[in-house]
Design a protein around this motif. Structure first.
Motif, mmCIF file in Angstrom:
data_model
loop_
_atom_site.group_PDB
_atom_site.id
_atom_site.type_symbol
_atom_site.label_atom_id
_atom_site.label_comp_id
_atom_site.label_asym_id
_atom_site.label_seq_id
_atom_site.Cartn_x
_atom_site.Cartn_y
_atom_site.Cartn_z
ATOM 1 N N GLU A 13 31.005 39.304 35.855
ATOM 2 C CA GLU A 13 30.823 40.243 34.993
ATOM 3 C C GLU A 13 31.480 39.705 33.715
ATOM 4 O O GLU A 13 32.672 39.529 33.759
ATOM 5 N N ALA A 14 30.836 39.700 32.398
ATOM 6 C CA ALA A 14 31.489 39.242 31.324
ATOM 7 C C ALA A 14 32.319 40.113 30.516
ATOM 8 O O ALA A 14 33.280 40.026 30.136
ATOM 9 N N GLN A 15 31.731 41.471 30.694
ATOM 10 C CA GLN A 15 32.562 42.360 29.987
ATOM 11 C C GLN A 15 33.692 43.088 30.959
ATOM 12 O O GLN A 15 33.392 43.726 32.064
ATOM 13 N N ALA A 16 34.821 43.056 30.608
ATOM 14 C CA ALA A 16 36.208 43.266 31.311
ATOM 15 C C ALA A 16 35.967 44.931 31.851
ATOM 16 O O ALA A 16 36.376 45.095 32.981
ATOM 17 N N GLU A 42 34.020 30.235 36.331
ATOM 18 C CA GLU A 42 35.049 30.832 37.271
ATOM 19 C C GLU A 42 34.216 31.530 38.471
ATOM 20 O O GLU A 42 34.583 31.164 39.654
ATOM 21 N N ALA A 43 33.040 31.749 38.341
ATOM 22 C CA ALA A 43 32.141 32.055 39.849
ATOM 23 C C ALA A 43 31.927 31.173 40.573
ATOM 24 O O ALA A 43 32.228 31.173 42.011
ATOM 25 N N GLU A 44 31.571 29.795 40.011
ATOM 26 C CA GLU A 44 31.247 28.644 40.872
ATOM 27 C C GLU A 44 32.554 28.236 41.525
ATOM 28 O O GLU A 44 32.689 27.965 42.778
ATOM 29 N N ALA A 45 33.728 28.385 40.918
ATOM 30 C CA ALA A 45 35.204 27.917 41.524
ATOM 31 C C ALA A 45 35.329 28.962 42.603
ATOM 32 O O ALA A 45 35.828 28.542 43.705
ATOM 33 N N GLU A 46 35.149 30.143 42.331
ATOM 34 C CA GLU A 46 35.147 31.233 43.454
ATOM 35 C C GLU A 46 34.588 30.830 44.824
ATOM 36 O O GLU A 46 34.815 30.807 45.895
ATOM 37 N N VAL A 59 23.796 39.053 33.895
ATOM 38 C CA VAL A 59 22.927 37.841 33.322
ATOM 39 C C VAL A 59 23.790 36.941 32.715
ATOM 40 O O VAL A 59 23.605 35.708 32.840
ATOM 41 N N ASP A 60 24.083 37.464 31.678
ATOM 42 C CA ASP A 60 24.917 36.638 30.559
ATOM 43 C C ASP A 60 26.303 36.855 30.706
ATOM 44 O O ASP A 60 26.982 37.713 30.602
ATOM 45 N N LEU A 61 26.995 35.407 31.262
ATOM 46 C CA LEU A 61 28.529 35.489 31.399
ATOM 47 C C LEU A 61 28.815 34.854 30.370
ATOM 48 O O LEU A 61 28.104 34.390 29.508
ATOM 49 N N LEU A 62 30.271 34.466 30.118
ATOM 50 C CA LEU A 62 30.889 34.101 28.592
ATOM 51 C C LEU A 62 30.309 32.790 28.640
ATOM 52 O O LEU A 62 30.400 32.389 27.456
ATOM 53 N N CYS A 66 23.636 33.055 33.992
ATOM 54 C CA CYS A 66 24.144 32.647 35.505
ATOM 55 C C CYS A 66 23.015 32.200 36.252
ATOM 56 O O CYS A 66 22.943 32.392 37.576
ATOM 57 N N LEU A 67 21.803 31.712 35.830
ATOM 58 C CA LEU A 67 20.593 31.110 36.748
ATOM 59 C C LEU A 67 21.200 30.075 37.905
ATOM 60 O O LEU A 67 20.920 30.241 38.921
ATOM 61 N N ARG A 68 22.135 29.047 37.332
ATOM 62 C CA ARG A 68 22.694 28.426 38.562
ATOM 63 C C ARG A 68 23.740 28.875 39.445
ATOM 64 O O ARG A 68 23.394 28.436 40.729
ATOM 65 N N LEU A 69 24.272 29.928 39.017
ATOM 66 C CA LEU A 69 24.984 30.723 40.208
ATOM 67 C C LEU A 69 24.107 31.471 41.066
ATOM 68 O O LEU A 69 24.251 31.307 42.167
#
Length: 83
Positions: A13-16, A42-46, A59-62, A66-69
């Motif tokens: 999620e982009a918004q904290a 960050e998500a892919e590293a996780e 849907v929209d991360l920073l 996030c399609l690839r994720l």
């Protein structure tokens, strides 16, 4: 699968403030292991570090959409919801 017994949840999620609210809601529902990511990178590293049992995606991360994720999660049979 009983999703409440899932061991590890990924929140991308982009918004904290939204991420923290989701995290608290999941903790209140009994989930304990929650990873947070604000970008696809960050998500892919996780994903490389620890495979989640379920995921909640913005849907929209920073760093973009996030399609690839989502495709990576699908390839690994990890259920997810786009929030």
């Amino acid at each position: 699968m009983n999703y409440k017994s899932a061991r590890h949840v990924l929140i991308a999620e982009a918004q904290a403030i939204i991420a923290m609210d989701l995290e608290q809601s999941l903790r209140d529902s009994g989930y304990e292991s929650i990873a947070m990511a604000t970008s696809c990178a960050e998500a892919e590293a996780e994903l490389a570090r620890q495979m989640p049992n379920i995921a909640v995606l913005d849907v929209d991360l920073l760093d973009g959409v996030c399609l690839r994720l989502a495709m990576a999660l699908r390839e690994r049979s990890v259920p997810f919801i786009v929030f």
